[in-house]
Design a protein around this motif. Sequence first.
Motif, PDB file in Angstrom:
ATOM      1  N   GLY A   1       1.281  -1.294   0.075  1.00 27.94           N
ATOM      2  CA  GLY A   1       0.075   0.306  -0.063  1.00 27.94           C
ATOM      3  C   GLY A   1       0.706   1.450   0.156  1.00 27.94           C
ATOM      4  O   GLY A   1       2.001   1.042   0.940  1.00 27.94           O
ATOM      5  N   ILE A   2      -0.101   2.532  -0.665  1.00 26.56           N
ATOM      6  CA  ILE A   2       0.892   3.371  -0.544  1.00 26.56           C
ATOM      7  C   ILE A   2       0.303   4.956   0.183  1.00 26.56           C
ATOM      8  O   ILE A   2      -0.778   4.937   0.066  1.00 26.56           O
ATOM      9  CB  ILE A   2       0.924   4.122  -1.938  1.00 26.56           C
ATOM     10  CG1 ILE A   2       2.291   2.943  -2.821  1.00 26.56           C
ATOM     11  CG2 ILE A   2       1.377   5.836  -1.900  1.00 26.56           C
ATOM     12  CD1 ILE A   2       2.068   3.910  -4.573  1.00 26.56           C
ATOM     13  N   ALA A   3       0.720   4.731   1.164  1.00 27.73           N
ATOM     14  CA  ALA A   3       0.967   6.145   1.801  1.00 27.73           C
ATOM     15  C   ALA A   3      -0.036   7.671   2.060  1.00 27.73           C
ATOM     16  O   ALA A   3      -0.289   8.440   1.492  1.00 27.73           O
ATOM     17  CB  ALA A   3       1.292   5.954   2.858  1.00 27.73           C
ATOM     18  N   ALA A   4       1.702   7.986   0.649  1.00 25.24           N
ATOM     19  CA  ALA A   4       1.377   9.716  -0.043  1.00 25.24           C
ATOM     20  C   ALA A   4       2.572   8.727  -0.937  1.00 25.24           C
ATOM     21  O   ALA A   4       3.470   8.346  -1.421  1.00 25.24           O
ATOM     22  CB  ALA A   4       2.442  10.228   1.120  1.00 25.24           C
TER      23      ALA A   4
ATOM     24  N   ASN B   1       8.709  10.208  -5.223  1.00 31.38           N
ATOM     25  CA  ASN B   1       9.071   9.935  -4.063  1.00 31.38           C
ATOM     26  C   ASN B   1       7.592   8.866  -3.458  1.00 31.38           C
ATOM     27  O   ASN B   1       6.696  10.047  -3.160  1.00 31.38           O
ATOM     28  CB  ASN B   1       9.332  11.754  -3.043  1.00 31.38           C
ATOM     29  CG  ASN B   1       8.996  10.586  -1.250  1.00 31.38           C
ATOM     30  OD1 ASN B   1       8.637  11.317  -0.697  1.00 31.38           O
ATOM     31  ND2 ASN B   1      10.278  10.183  -1.082  1.00 31.38           N
ATOM     32  N   VAL B   2       7.466   8.064  -2.688  1.00 24.91           N
ATOM     33  CA  VAL B   2       6.808   7.453  -2.390  1.00 24.91           C
ATOM     34  C   VAL B   2       7.411   7.228  -1.147  1.00 24.91           C
ATOM     35  O   VAL B   2       8.203   6.106  -1.019  1.00 24.91           O
ATOM     36  CB  VAL B   2       6.637   6.607  -3.478  1.00 24.91           C
ATOM     37  CG1 VAL B   2       4.996   5.372  -2.894  1.00 24.91           C
ATOM     38  CG2 VAL B   2       5.627   6.908  -4.885  1.00 24.91           C
ATOM     39  N   TYR B   3       6.499   6.567  -0.315  1.00 21.81           N
ATOM     40  CA  TYR B   3       6.180   6.568   0.972  1.00 21.81           C
ATOM     41  C   TYR B   3       4.902   5.451   1.229  1.00 21.81           C
ATOM     42  O   TYR B   3       3.951   5.581   1.077  1.00 21.81           O
ATOM     43  CB  TYR B   3       6.049   6.865   2.244  1.00 21.81           C
ATOM     44  CG  TYR B   3       6.028   6.559   3.885  1.00 21.81           C
ATOM     45  CD1 TYR B   3       4.761   6.847   3.918  1.00 21.81           C
ATOM     46  CD2 TYR B   3       7.473   6.561   4.132  1.00 21.81           C
ATOM     47  CE1 TYR B   3       5.249   5.978   5.641  1.00 21.81           C
ATOM     48  CE2 TYR B   3       7.092   5.935   5.366  1.00 21.81           C
ATOM     49  CZ  TYR B   3       5.835   5.936   5.746  1.00 21.81           C
ATOM     50  OH  TYR B   3       6.611   5.508   7.369  1.00 21.81           O
ATOM     51  N   GLY B   4       5.230   3.653   1.450  1.00 19.99           N
ATOM     52  CA  GLY B   4       4.368   3.172   1.523  1.00 19.99           C
ATOM     53  C   GLY B   4       4.646   2.134   2.598  1.00 19.99           C
ATOM     54  O   GLY B   4       5.979   1.783   2.969  1.00 19.99           O
TER      55      GLY B   4
ATOM     56  N   ILE C   1       0.375  14.266  -2.320  1.00 25.45           N
ATOM     57  CA  ILE C   1      -0.999  13.665  -2.424  1.00 25.45           C
ATOM     58  C   ILE C   1      -1.043  12.692  -1.770  1.00 25.45           C
ATOM     59  O   ILE C   1      -0.347  11.415  -1.582  1.00 25.45           O
ATOM     60  CB  ILE C   1      -1.663  13.854  -3.651  1.00 25.45           C
ATOM     61  CG1 ILE C   1      -2.968  12.629  -3.573  1.00 25.45           C
ATOM     62  CG2 ILE C   1      -1.274  12.391  -4.257  1.00 25.45           C
ATOM     63  CD1 ILE C   1      -3.695  13.312  -4.829  1.00 25.45           C
ATOM     64  N   THR C   2      -1.996  12.178  -0.124  1.00 21.52           N
ATOM     65  CA  THR C   2      -1.682  11.500   0.102  1.00 21.52           C
ATOM     66  C   THR C   2      -2.705  10.067  -0.786  1.00 21.52           C
ATOM     67  O   THR C   2      -3.357  10.740  -1.051  1.00 21.52           O
ATOM     68  CB  THR C   2      -3.134  11.904   1.716  1.00 21.52           C
ATOM     69  OG1 THR C   2      -3.832  11.917   1.104  1.00 21.52           O
ATOM     70  CG2 THR C   2      -2.193  13.166   2.166  1.00 21.52           C
ATOM     71  N   ARG C   3      -2.834   9.349   0.989  1.00 20.04           N
ATOM     72  CA  ARG C   3      -4.274   8.382  -0.205  1.00 20.04           C
ATOM     73  C   ARG C   3      -5.156   8.254  -0.094  1.00 20.04           C
ATOM     74  O   ARG C   3      -5.968   7.555  -1.342  1.00 20.04           O
ATOM     75  CB  ARG C   3      -3.406   6.489   0.751  1.00 20.04           C
ATOM     76  CG  ARG C   3      -4.562   5.666   0.233  1.00 20.04           C
ATOM     77  CD  ARG C   3      -4.245   4.395   1.658  1.00 20.04           C
ATOM     78  NE  ARG C   3      -5.264   2.834   1.532  1.00 20.04           N
ATOM     79  CZ  ARG C   3      -5.199   2.306   1.683  1.00 20.04           C
ATOM     80  NH1 ARG C   3      -3.745   1.980   2.403  1.00 20.04           N
ATOM     81  NH2 ARG C   3      -5.889   0.891   1.421  1.00 20.04           N
ATOM     82  N   GLY C   4      -5.475   9.231   0.402  1.00 19.49           N
ATOM     83  CA  GLY C   4      -7.176   9.485   0.628  1.00 19.49           C
ATOM     84  C   GLY C   4      -7.162  10.779  -0.475  1.00 19.49           C
ATOM     85  O   GLY C   4      -8.521  11.433  -0.608  1.00 19.49           O
ATOM     86  N   GLY C   5      -6.625  11.318  -1.138  1.00 21.08           N
ATOM     87  CA  GLY C   5      -6.553  11.982  -2.223  1.00 21.08           C
ATOM     88  C   GLY C   5      -6.338  13.606  -1.885  1.00 21.08           C
ATOM     89  O   GLY C   5      -6.501  14.754  -2.816  1.00 21.08           O
TER      90      GLY C   5
END
Length: 119
Positions: free
Chosen positions: A29-32, A95-98, A50-54
């Motif tokens: 899963g990706i958080a941000a 950059n991707v954090y998850g 942008i967050t997972r929730g948009g």
Amino acid sequence: VQLQASGGGLVQAGGSLRLSCAASGSIFGIAAMRWYRQAPGKQRELVAGITRGGASNYEDSVKGRFTISRDSAKNTVSLQMNSLKPEDTAVYYCNVYGLDFRHNAFDAWGQGTQVTVSS
């Protein structure tokens, strides 16, 4: 996790470019997802996220000109850049954090793509 960025280039002031970044690998899963930039002689700065929730946020100088979006199904993030200015010239990094499939956090960076805006 690997990131592949594309879409940089040379454009005249007032023009537009669209950057894209695709994440692949062991992704649970990706958080941000974020875009940073680094101009010559300057520190890397956050441009947009942008967050997972948009929910999205922008650096003040790009508000109203840049739009970040994501496709959660494809693990991609894009940055639409309009009304570009010479001061937007920089190397742009995604950059991707998850979490990976082992539920370990990851913080991945793309290779950087050059954006040059001529006056």
